[in-house]
Design a protein around this motif. Structure first.
Motif, mmCIF file in Angstrom:
data_model
loop_
_atom_site.group_PDB
_atom_site.id
_atom_site.type_symbol
_atom_site.label_atom_id
_atom_site.label_comp_id
_atom_site.label_asym_id
_atom_site.label_seq_id
_atom_site.Cartn_x
_atom_site.Cartn_y
_atom_site.Cartn_z
ATOM 1 N N TYR A 138 -7.337 5.263 -12.569
ATOM 2 C CA TYR A 138 -6.000 4.670 -12.523
ATOM 3 C C TYR A 138 -5.920 3.552 -13.558
ATOM 4 C CZ TYR A 138 -6.105 6.866 -7.907
ATOM 5 O OH TYR A 138 -6.256 7.752 -6.874
ATOM 6 N N VAL A 139 -4.796 3.488 -14.275
ATOM 7 C CA VAL A 139 -4.503 2.376 -15.182
ATOM 8 C C VAL A 139 -3.100 1.887 -14.849
ATOM 9 C CG1 VAL A 139 -4.312 1.599 -17.555
ATOM 10 C CG2 VAL A 139 -5.938 3.404 -16.979
ATOM 11 N N VAL A 140 -2.976 0.621 -14.466
ATOM 12 C CA VAL A 140 -1.679 0.062 -14.079
ATOM 13 C C VAL A 140 -1.541 -1.338 -14.666
ATOM 14 C CG1 VAL A 140 -1.517 1.370 -11.930
ATOM 15 C CG2 VAL A 140 -2.646 -0.849 -11.927
ATOM 16 N N ASP A 141 -0.302 -1.843 -14.696
ATOM 17 C CA ASP A 141 -0.111 -3.185 -15.230
ATOM 18 C C ASP A 141 -0.632 -4.223 -14.242
ATOM 19 O OD1 ASP A 141 2.507 -4.463 -13.746
ATOM 20 O OD2 ASP A 141 2.640 -2.287 -13.924
ATOM 21 N N LYS A 142 -1.019 -5.392 -14.774
ATOM 22 C CA LYS A 142 -1.660 -6.448 -13.984
ATOM 23 C C LYS A 142 -0.735 -6.966 -12.877
ATOM 24 C CE LYS A 142 -4.803 -9.736 -13.278
ATOM 25 N NZ LYS A 142 -4.089 -10.644 -12.365
ATOM 26 N N VAL A 143 0.564 -7.087 -13.171
ATOM 27 C CA VAL A 143 1.501 -7.611 -12.165
ATOM 28 C C VAL A 143 1.567 -6.681 -10.959
ATOM 29 C CG1 VAL A 143 3.909 -8.225 -11.724
ATOM 30 C CG2 VAL A 143 2.839 -8.848 -13.899
ATOM 31 N N THR A 144 1.680 -5.370 -11.218
ATOM 32 C CA THR A 144 1.741 -4.397 -10.122
ATOM 33 C C THR A 144 0.450 -4.395 -9.317
ATOM 34 O OG1 THR A 144 3.279 -2.993 -11.354
ATOM 35 C CG2 THR A 144 2.063 -1.959 -9.563
ATOM 36 N N LEU A 145 -0.683 -4.476 -10.001
ATOM 37 C CA LEU A 145 -1.965 -4.483 -9.296
ATOM 38 C C LEU A 145 -2.060 -5.685 -8.354
ATOM 39 C CD1 LEU A 145 -4.832 -3.310 -8.922
ATOM 40 C CD2 LEU A 145 -5.571 -4.864 -10.722
ATOM 41 N N ASP A 146 -1.714 -6.867 -8.833
ATOM 42 C CA ASP A 146 -1.800 -8.068 -7.992
ATOM 43 C C ASP A 146 -0.861 -7.964 -6.793
ATOM 44 O OD1 ASP A 146 -3.703 -9.165 -9.617
ATOM 45 O OD2 ASP A 146 -2.309 -10.410 -10.760
ATOM 46 N N THR A 160 20.662 15.790 2.771
ATOM 47 C CA THR A 160 19.700 14.708 2.968
ATOM 48 C C THR A 160 19.837 13.651 1.885
ATOM 49 O OG1 THR A 160 18.096 16.158 4.045
ATOM 50 C CG2 THR A 160 17.242 14.135 3.090
ATOM 51 N N TYR A 161 19.831 12.392 2.316
ATOM 52 C CA TYR A 161 19.749 11.274 1.384
ATOM 53 C C TYR A 161 18.326 10.731 1.425
ATOM 54 C CZ TYR A 161 20.407 6.724 -0.789
ATOM 55 O OH TYR A 161 20.291 5.633 -1.608
ATOM 56 N N ASN A 162 17.660 10.724 0.278
ATOM 57 C CA ASN A 162 16.268 10.286 0.203
ATOM 58 C C ASN A 162 16.187 8.775 -0.013
ATOM 59 O OD1 ASN A 162 14.879 12.966 0.268
ATOM 60 N ND2 ASN A 162 16.156 13.291 -1.540
ATOM 61 N N ILE A 163 15.420 8.121 0.834
ATOM 62 C CA ILE A 163 15.265 6.671 0.801
ATOM 63 C C ILE A 163 13.977 6.352 0.054
ATOM 64 C CG2 ILE A 163 15.037 4.589 2.207
ATOM 65 C CD1 ILE A 163 16.426 6.245 4.469
ATOM 66 N N LYS A 164 14.076 5.552 -1.010
ATOM 67 C CA LYS A 164 12.911 5.220 -1.832
ATOM 68 C C LYS A 164 12.729 3.719 -1.887
ATOM 69 C CE LYS A 164 13.444 9.348 -4.718
ATOM 70 N NZ LYS A 164 13.617 9.877 -6.100
ATOM 71 N N SER A 165 11.495 3.303 -1.658
ATOM 72 C CA SER A 165 11.170 1.880 -1.669
ATOM 73 C C SER A 165 11.305 1.302 -3.072
ATOM 74 C CB SER A 165 9.742 1.664 -1.156
ATOM 75 O OG SER A 165 9.299 0.355 -1.445
ATOM 76 N N LYS A 166 11.819 0.069 -3.159
ATOM 77 C CA LYS A 166 11.897 -0.649 -4.429
ATOM 78 C C LYS A 166 10.894 -1.802 -4.468
ATOM 79 C CE LYS A 166 16.760 0.439 -5.217
ATOM 80 N NZ LYS A 166 18.119 -0.107 -5.486
ATOM 81 N N TYR A 167 9.952 -1.808 -3.524
ATOM 82 C CA TYR A 167 8.970 -2.889 -3.485
ATOM 83 C C TYR A 167 8.064 -2.826 -4.708
ATOM 84 C CZ TYR A 167 5.051 -5.771 -1.983
ATOM 85 O OH TYR A 167 4.065 -6.733 -1.927
ATOM 86 N N GLU A 207 0.275 -5.237 -5.276
ATOM 87 C CA GLU A 207 -0.146 -4.227 -4.312
ATOM 88 C C GLU A 207 -1.493 -4.551 -3.679
ATOM 89 O OE1 GLU A 207 1.605 -1.918 -3.188
ATOM 90 O OE2 GLU A 207 3.246 -1.690 -4.617
ATOM 91 N N LEU A 208 -2.417 -5.121 -4.453
ATOM 92 C CA LEU A 208 -3.761 -5.360 -3.953
ATOM 93 C C LEU A 208 -3.851 -6.626 -3.116
ATOM 94 C CD1 LEU A 208 -6.562 -4.017 -4.146
ATOM 95 C CD2 LEU A 208 -7.071 -5.541 -6.052
ATOM 96 N N ARG A 209 -3.150 -7.670 -3.517
ATOM 97 C CA ARG A 209 -3.257 -8.952 -2.815
ATOM 98 C C ARG A 209 -2.039 -9.269 -1.940
ATOM 99 N NH1 ARG A 209 -8.479 -8.739 -4.217
ATOM 100 N NH2 ARG A 209 -8.764 -8.797 -6.474
ATOM 101 N N GLY A 210 -0.892 -8.690 -2.246
ATOM 102 C CA GLY A 210 0.322 -9.019 -1.514
ATOM 103 C C GLY A 210 0.517 -8.150 -0.286
ATOM 104 N N HIS A 211 1.641 -8.386 0.407
ATOM 105 C CA HIS A 211 1.972 -7.609 1.600
ATOM 106 C C HIS A 211 3.490 -7.622 1.755
ATOM 107 C CE1 HIS A 211 2.209 -6.108 5.682
ATOM 108 N NE2 HIS A 211 0.921 -5.857 5.647
#
Length: 401
Positions: free
Chosen positions: A138-146, A394-401, A148-152
């Motif tokens: 996996y290769v992801v940007d630093k902001v997204t990693l922090d 059906t309306y699909n609900i997608k997270s914007k987190y 997802e990995l540290r936040g809630h």
């Protein structure tokens, strides 16, 4: 006040105005000259070049966004060169990153890829050791990693799912109407598939209600009374999973069922158990679980002794697949035995296929098959099985987190 007026006149005097002009003129270029971030660059093996933003790499496939063509997915083998101006993080194969994973275990920096090797450059300009693209899971940007990995996410964030509604209305000798609806919500933390899950919460509802009516009439001197036939089937459940390893989790669940066709007024289930993710890829996932539970069955017009208080289990398998052309398929099979009354068992199977129509809208077709082994006697005779075929928008609900 007198001092303020004097100061104002001095600033408006020629020397004062010139000084102010010089001061502000010196500030404006500094603001205007703030450098814009350079776009990322992707060069394919055939020489084609895209500029835009590197989004992510998952399992050997790179996602790159260009303002003209949108998101493009390209395997590493077709990429000649890749350069990013943003800080990226590389998760190597075999690393099961979690909240306690140290930062030193995840190399970070601006990225360049050439000759099938990734080179990260730290903020101080130091080039880290090359990483073969085959080792970069996996290769992801630093902001997204922090995040997802540290936040809630809070309770209202991170939800994905769908809401479905459908109806059938007939007006003829008999009038008929049927309404059906469903909602399925799921939230997994972290919200991305490339990190190990910590917990998951799901909630589901599926219901249909219908009536067939016929007015009273008289023929040949015989009066036939008005006729009303009702159908009503509802199901709701919720589950909370807490992962204690990458694939195993503990769970608590509850479920409620009403089935007029089976003479079932309300079935309540409260249980806890363990689950196992037997198979998981970016496109497919299979989970199995087993619980110990309390179950209460209340029947319509029940005679003494027909209502049940049961100790039993739920054995369940849930499968989900992302199919080509944006289609989605899901299936759940459950077997619910009772240990203090071997005859009071039940089973269900649900299937759902979503066909994309426009943006977040899709057409859904599905089935719900329910078997109840111990319905009470009634007139007309009560069958043990009910089957539904449903269609809806059906309306699909997608997270914007």
């Amino acid at each position: 006040m007198l001092f303020s007026r004097k100061l104002h006149r001095r600033l408006l005097s020629a020397p004062g105005a010139a000084l102010a002009t010089v001061m502000f003129a010196g500030l404006l270029p500094a603001v205007a000259q703030k450098p814009k971030p350079q776009p990322d660059v992707l060069v394919l093996q055939n020489g084609d070049q895209l500029t835009g933003k590197f989004v992510r790499e998952v399992g050997g496939t790179v996602t790159f966004h260009n303002d003209v063509v949108g998101d493009v997915s390209v395997p590493w083998a077709k990429i000649k060169e890749l350069r990013t101006g943003q800080s990226m993080a590389v998760l190597k194969k075999g690393l099961h990153a979690g909240k306690k994973t140290p930062d030193s275990a995840i190399p970070e920096g601006t990225l360049s890829m050439q000759d099938e090797a990734i080179i990260l450059t730290a903020p101080d300009g130091t080039a880290l050791a090359p990483i073969p693209v085959a080792d970069a899971q996996y290769v992801v940007d630093k902001v997204t990693l922090d995040k997802e990995l540290r936040g809630h996410p809070n309770f209202f964030q991170g939800w994905n799912g769908s809401a479905t509604a459908g109806a059938t209305i007939v007006q003829a000798t008999q009038n008929q109407y049927t309404f059906n609806g469903a909602m399925a919500l799921s939230r997994t933390v972290p919200t991305v598939s490339w990190l190990n899950p910590r917990n998951r919460t799901t909630a589901d509802f599926n219901g249909s209600f219908g009536k067939i009516t016929q007015a009273a009439y008289t023929a040949n001197g015989v009066t036939t009374p008005a006729l009303t036939i009702k159908s009503a089937i509802y199901h709701a459940d919720a589950e909370r999973d807490e992962y204690f390893s990458r694939r195993f989790y503990a769970l608590a669940q509850t479920a409620f069922d009403h089935n007029y066709a089976l003479n079932l007024d309300l079935q309540q289930i409260y249980g806890a158990g363990i689950g196992f993710t037997a198979y998981k890829t970016p496109k497919q996932e299979l989970n199995v679980l087993a619980t110990i539970q309390y179950e209460k069955q209340l029947f319509l017009n029940a005679l003494p002794g027909e209502n049940q208080n049961l100790i039993g289990s739920t054995y369940s398998a849930t499968y989900a697949a992302h199919l080509p052309k944006g289609m989605n398929f899901s299936q759940q099979v459950e077997f619910i035995p009772a240990y203090n009354n071997p005859h009071a068992y039940s089973a269900t199977e649900t299937n759902s296929l979503g066909l994309p129509v426009y943006k977040s809208l899709s057409l859904t077709v599905g089935t719900l098959d329910t078997y109840l082994n111990n319905p009470p006697a009634g007139l007309p005779p009560i069958k043990r099985n009910s089957f539904q075929f449903q269609t809806g928008v059906t309306y699909n609900i997608k997270s914007k987190y």
